[in-house]
Motif scaffolding. Structure first.
Motif, PDB file in Angstrom:
ATOM      1  N   CYS A 109       3.110   5.341 -12.105  1.00  0.00           N
ATOM      2  CA  CYS A 109       1.856   4.866 -11.506  1.00  0.00           C
ATOM      3  C   CYS A 109       1.953   3.364 -11.254  1.00  0.00           C
ATOM      4  O   CYS A 109       2.277   2.599 -12.158  1.00  0.00           O
ATOM      5  CB  CYS A 109       0.687   5.166 -12.439  1.00  0.00           C
ATOM      6  SG  CYS A 109      -0.915   4.575 -11.815  1.00  0.00           S
ATOM      7  N   GLU A 119       1.254  10.226  -9.419  1.00  0.00           N
ATOM      8  CA  GLU A 119       0.113   9.815 -10.262  1.00  0.00           C
ATOM      9  C   GLU A 119      -0.936   9.128  -9.382  1.00  0.00           C
ATOM     10  O   GLU A 119      -2.133   9.288  -9.588  1.00  0.00           O
ATOM     11  CB  GLU A 119       0.574   8.860 -11.367  1.00  0.00           C
ATOM     12  CG  GLU A 119       1.818   9.287 -12.129  1.00  0.00           C
ATOM     13  CD  GLU A 119       1.686  10.646 -12.790  1.00  0.00           C
ATOM     14  OE1 GLU A 119       0.555  11.116 -12.989  1.00  0.00           O
ATOM     15  OE2 GLU A 119       2.724  11.230 -13.134  1.00  0.00           O
ATOM     16  N   SER A 120      -0.466   8.341  -8.409  1.00  0.00           N
ATOM     17  CA  SER A 120      -1.384   7.673  -7.488  1.00  0.00           C
ATOM     18  C   SER A 120      -0.607   7.177  -6.270  1.00  0.00           C
ATOM     19  O   SER A 120       0.386   6.460  -6.412  1.00  0.00           O
ATOM     20  CB  SER A 120      -2.063   6.483  -8.180  1.00  0.00           C
ATOM     21  OG  SER A 120      -3.032   5.905  -7.344  1.00  0.00           O
ATOM     22  N   TYR A 175      -3.402  12.123  -4.900  1.00  0.00           N
ATOM     23  CA  TYR A 175      -4.212  11.353  -5.844  1.00  0.00           C
ATOM     24  C   TYR A 175      -4.180   9.874  -5.471  1.00  0.00           C
ATOM     25  O   TYR A 175      -3.151   9.363  -5.024  1.00  0.00           O
ATOM     26  CB  TYR A 175      -3.679  11.538  -7.263  1.00  0.00           C
ATOM     27  CG  TYR A 175      -3.621  12.980  -7.702  1.00  0.00           C
ATOM     28  CD1 TYR A 175      -4.693  13.563  -8.388  1.00  0.00           C
ATOM     29  CD2 TYR A 175      -2.510  13.771  -7.417  1.00  0.00           C
ATOM     30  CE1 TYR A 175      -4.646  14.894  -8.775  1.00  0.00           C
ATOM     31  CE2 TYR A 175      -2.464  15.113  -7.800  1.00  0.00           C
ATOM     32  CZ  TYR A 175      -3.534  15.664  -8.481  1.00  0.00           C
ATOM     33  OH  TYR A 175      -3.487  16.974  -8.847  1.00  0.00           O
ATOM     34  N   ALA A 176      -5.296   9.179  -5.676  1.00  0.00           N
ATOM     35  CA  ALA A 176      -5.358   7.760  -5.324  1.00  0.00           C
ATOM     36  C   ALA A 176      -6.333   7.030  -6.252  1.00  0.00           C
ATOM     37  O   ALA A 176      -7.174   7.652  -6.906  1.00  0.00           O
ATOM     38  CB  ALA A 176      -5.773   7.588  -3.872  1.00  0.00           C
ATOM     39  N   ARG A 177      -6.192   5.722  -6.269  1.00  0.00           N
ATOM     40  CA  ARG A 177      -7.113   4.868  -7.025  1.00  0.00           C
ATOM     41  C   ARG A 177      -8.219   4.362  -6.103  1.00  0.00           C
ATOM     42  O   ARG A 177      -8.016   4.235  -4.896  1.00  0.00           O
ATOM     43  CB  ARG A 177      -6.354   3.657  -7.588  1.00  0.00           C
ATOM     44  CG  ARG A 177      -5.517   3.920  -8.799  1.00  0.00           C
ATOM     45  CD  ARG A 177      -4.719   2.688  -9.219  1.00  0.00           C
ATOM     46  NE  ARG A 177      -5.449   1.443  -9.110  1.00  0.00           N
ATOM     47  CZ  ARG A 177      -6.367   1.018  -9.989  1.00  0.00           C
ATOM     48  NH1 ARG A 177      -6.677   1.764 -11.047  1.00  0.00           N
ATOM     49  NH2 ARG A 177      -6.982  -0.141  -9.818  1.00  0.00           N
TER      50      ARG A 177
END
Length: 201
Positions: A26, A75-76, A101-103
């Motif tokens: 990540c 993970e992101s 998936y993203a932040r």
């Protein structure tokens, strides 16, 4: 390029897609509740594969299996990677559908970014909301306290990108108040949210 030979690709129940990994670890890797990045070794991040090579992977797998839908299991996904990959896909006039998936990052509030990745085939984003922004959110060490999450949700909706929210209640220092405020936020804005997952610590 991943090898799925020997698997019944295209014959599974439901909408078939193939999983891919573009990065190891990540790029943020500092959320106080998450142990996943440590599995990737010192620094929690091992780098990312070139968007050009990932495009080649998508093209090869589409030709090989007749599948044009992909889910990135990273993970992101970083906004930079997503922008570059989307540009390559659009320039080559290829048709892919992908999600990942993203932040919560400020760039997601920029309509030019969400329109770009939408044109590149990005269909759904999985955000870690955990709890609504408040004086308690800093305990999670996500470093996104000042971001307007509602604006991001609306922007994704307007760009045709579906949103999934991961929510986590009971982290030390947070309690019932934060959980109720988060649920109320989701109910009040359900128009902009496709799916939600709740977890209790």
């Amino acid at each position: 390029t991943p090898d799925f030979e020997g698997l019944p690709v295209g014959h599974y129940f439901g909408v078939n897609y193939l999983p891919l990994v573009a990065s190891r670890g990540c790029y943020h890797g500092r959320c106080s509740y998450c142990s996943i990045p440590f599995g990737w070794g010192k620094g929690c991040y091992g780098g990312i594969r070139s968007p050009n090579l990932i495009y080649d992977d998508l093209s090869s797998l589409k030709d090989r299996h007749g599948i044009h839908r992909f889910k990135f299991m990273d993970e992101s996904l970083s906004p930079s990677f997503m922008s570059h990959l989307s540009t390559i896909i659009s320039c080559n006039n290829n048709s892919f559908e992908w999600e990942g998936y993203a932040r919560f990052e400020k760039i997601w509030a920029n309509s030019s970014f969400t329109k770009l990745i939408s044109l590149g085939g990005f269909k759904k984003v999985y955000f870690g909301l955990e709890i609504l922004s408040s004086d308690k959110r800093s305990l999670l060490n996500k470093n996104d306290d000042a971001i307007d999450m509602l604006k991001i949700l609306k922007n994704c909706y307007d760009s045709g990108i579906k949103v999934h929210l991961f929510c986590m209640f009971g982290f030390p220092g947070t309690g019932r108040k934060e959980a109720e405020e988060t649920i109320e936020f989701i109910l009040n804005n359900e128009k902009f949210i496709d799916t939600v997952a709740f977890y209790w610590k």
